[in-house]
Scaffold this motif. Sequence first.
Motif, PDB file in Angstrom:
ATOM      1  N   GLY A 205       0.840  -1.191   0.000  1.00 58.98           N
ATOM      2  CA  GLY A 205       0.000   0.000   0.000  1.00 58.98           C
ATOM      3  C   GLY A 205       0.871   1.235   0.000  1.00 58.98           C
ATOM      4  O   GLY A 205       1.774   1.386  -0.834  1.00 58.98           O
ATOM      5  N   ALA A 206       0.631   2.126   0.968  1.00 55.29           N
ATOM      6  CA  ALA A 206       1.443   3.346   1.071  1.00 55.29           C
ATOM      7  C   ALA A 206       2.664   3.136   1.949  1.00 55.29           C
ATOM      8  O   ALA A 206       3.439   4.077   2.171  1.00 55.29           O
ATOM      9  CB  ALA A 206       0.585   4.482   1.628  1.00 55.29           C
ATOM     10  N   ASP A 207       2.847   1.941   2.448  1.00 56.12           N
ATOM     11  CA  ASP A 207       3.935   1.661   3.381  1.00 56.12           C
ATOM     12  C   ASP A 207       5.067   0.908   2.690  1.00 56.12           C
ATOM     13  O   ASP A 207       4.879   0.266   1.652  1.00 56.12           O
ATOM     14  CB  ASP A 207       3.410   0.839   4.559  1.00 56.12           C
ATOM     15  CG  ASP A 207       4.332   0.891   5.764  1.00 56.12           C
ATOM     16  OD1 ASP A 207       5.383   1.554   5.687  1.00 56.12           O
ATOM     17  OD2 ASP A 207       3.986   0.273   6.784  1.00 56.12           O
ATOM     18  N   LYS A 208       6.253   0.991   3.290  1.00 62.81           N
ATOM     19  CA  LYS A 208       7.391   0.179   2.874  1.00 62.81           C
ATOM     20  C   LYS A 208       7.778  -0.697   4.055  1.00 62.81           C
ATOM     21  O   LYS A 208       7.992  -0.195   5.157  1.00 62.81           O
ATOM     22  CB  LYS A 208       8.573   1.057   2.450  1.00 62.81           C
ATOM     23  CG  LYS A 208       8.384   1.755   1.108  1.00 62.81           C
ATOM     24  CD  LYS A 208       9.635   2.502   0.714  1.00 62.81           C
ATOM     25  CE  LYS A 208       9.448   3.242  -0.606  1.00 62.81           C
ATOM     26  NZ  LYS A 208       9.273   2.332  -1.741  1.00 62.81           N
ATOM     27  N   ILE A 209       7.860  -1.992   3.813  1.00 64.65           N
ATOM     28  CA  ILE A 209       8.206  -2.947   4.856  1.00 64.65           C
ATOM     29  C   ILE A 209       9.624  -3.451   4.596  1.00 64.65           C
ATOM     30  O   ILE A 209       9.909  -4.021   3.543  1.00 64.65           O
ATOM     31  CB  ILE A 209       7.229  -4.136   4.901  1.00 64.65           C
ATOM     32  CG1 ILE A 209       5.783  -3.639   4.957  1.00 64.65           C
ATOM     33  CG2 ILE A 209       7.561  -5.032   6.075  1.00 64.65           C
ATOM     34  CD1 ILE A 209       5.464  -2.786   6.153  1.00 64.65           C
ATOM     35  N   VAL A 210      10.495  -3.227   5.573  1.00 61.70           N
ATOM     36  CA  VAL A 210      11.897  -3.633   5.454  1.00 61.70           C
ATOM     37  C   VAL A 210      12.111  -4.908   6.267  1.00 61.70           C
ATOM     38  O   VAL A 210      11.807  -4.953   7.462  1.00 61.70           O
ATOM     39  CB  VAL A 210      12.839  -2.525   5.963  1.00 61.70           C
ATOM     40  CG1 VAL A 210      14.295  -2.978   5.859  1.00 61.70           C
ATOM     41  CG2 VAL A 210      12.621  -1.236   5.171  1.00 61.70           C
TER      42      VAL A 210
END
Length: 286
Positions: A205-210
């Motif tokens: 979505g609008a997030d970045k998951i590291v």
Amino acid sequence: MFNKLLFVWSFVIISFACHAQNAETLLWKLKPGDSIVYKTIMKAQMDSNSKAQVPELFKNLKSDSTDGFDFQKQIRELQKMEPDHYITRLKRSNKNIIDIEMVLPETKEVKDTSQMANLFQMMSKMNGGVMLRGAVYENGDIQSFYLKNDQRNLIALFFQLPGKPVKVGDSWSINTNLISMDQNFKCDSAYKRNNVSITAIDNTGADKIVTVKYDIEEYVIGKFGFGGLFGEGEDGKMFMKMIHKAIAKFSVTKGKWLSYDGVMETHSSSVLMGGDSKKTFSLIVQ
């Protein structure tokens, strides 16, 4: 010739731009008054097949009810006394510092007639149930440098961030020393690997998951100056190895771990230095 040079420079600029765009900065994001709460699990994995070496000192001890002192039984009783989980709260104390406090969960007092259980409950009440207290900066660097080694290890394992923009494939080390000896230990050989790396950055979505991978290992072998008291082998040597492996996922937008799941292994020729054991390390967002 000019066109070729222009093409090469264009390719370099585009590659650099893509490289920069892929780098992400991991920051703890907390507004004044807000908090991040984690159910924190640090629990020994009970393995009935795991046997630790019993030093000669304890083999010779006698009790009223048995032929000898059952050291394995005492270790397992201590493990059973461990709480199933703790509660860890992160709060912003000022512009750049995030305070961390880990406490025992609020539970009804359980009546246990054993002396060891009563002692554990008494010690918990004396410090208000606080098991860990420290702080990191917003970028994840450790602020509470003054902590004892074991306490600082927990802060580093759970809450230290890279402190710089990172991309897939980047790695760094964290401020941990899992093995700690004193002047009585004469080291023959030692080895340490401290590697934390980025394995993936995903758009959700609008997030970045590291996704962060922990690969930490420490090993020492040598002698104690106590004549076999700590379970040394026939050659007088003892060894100790500690391994911590974990996978964690950090939300760049929300500024917190979404999950953290790991296992720490201890392997030693000495019961007093750890024996053979495994311990679960997890953070669960509340």
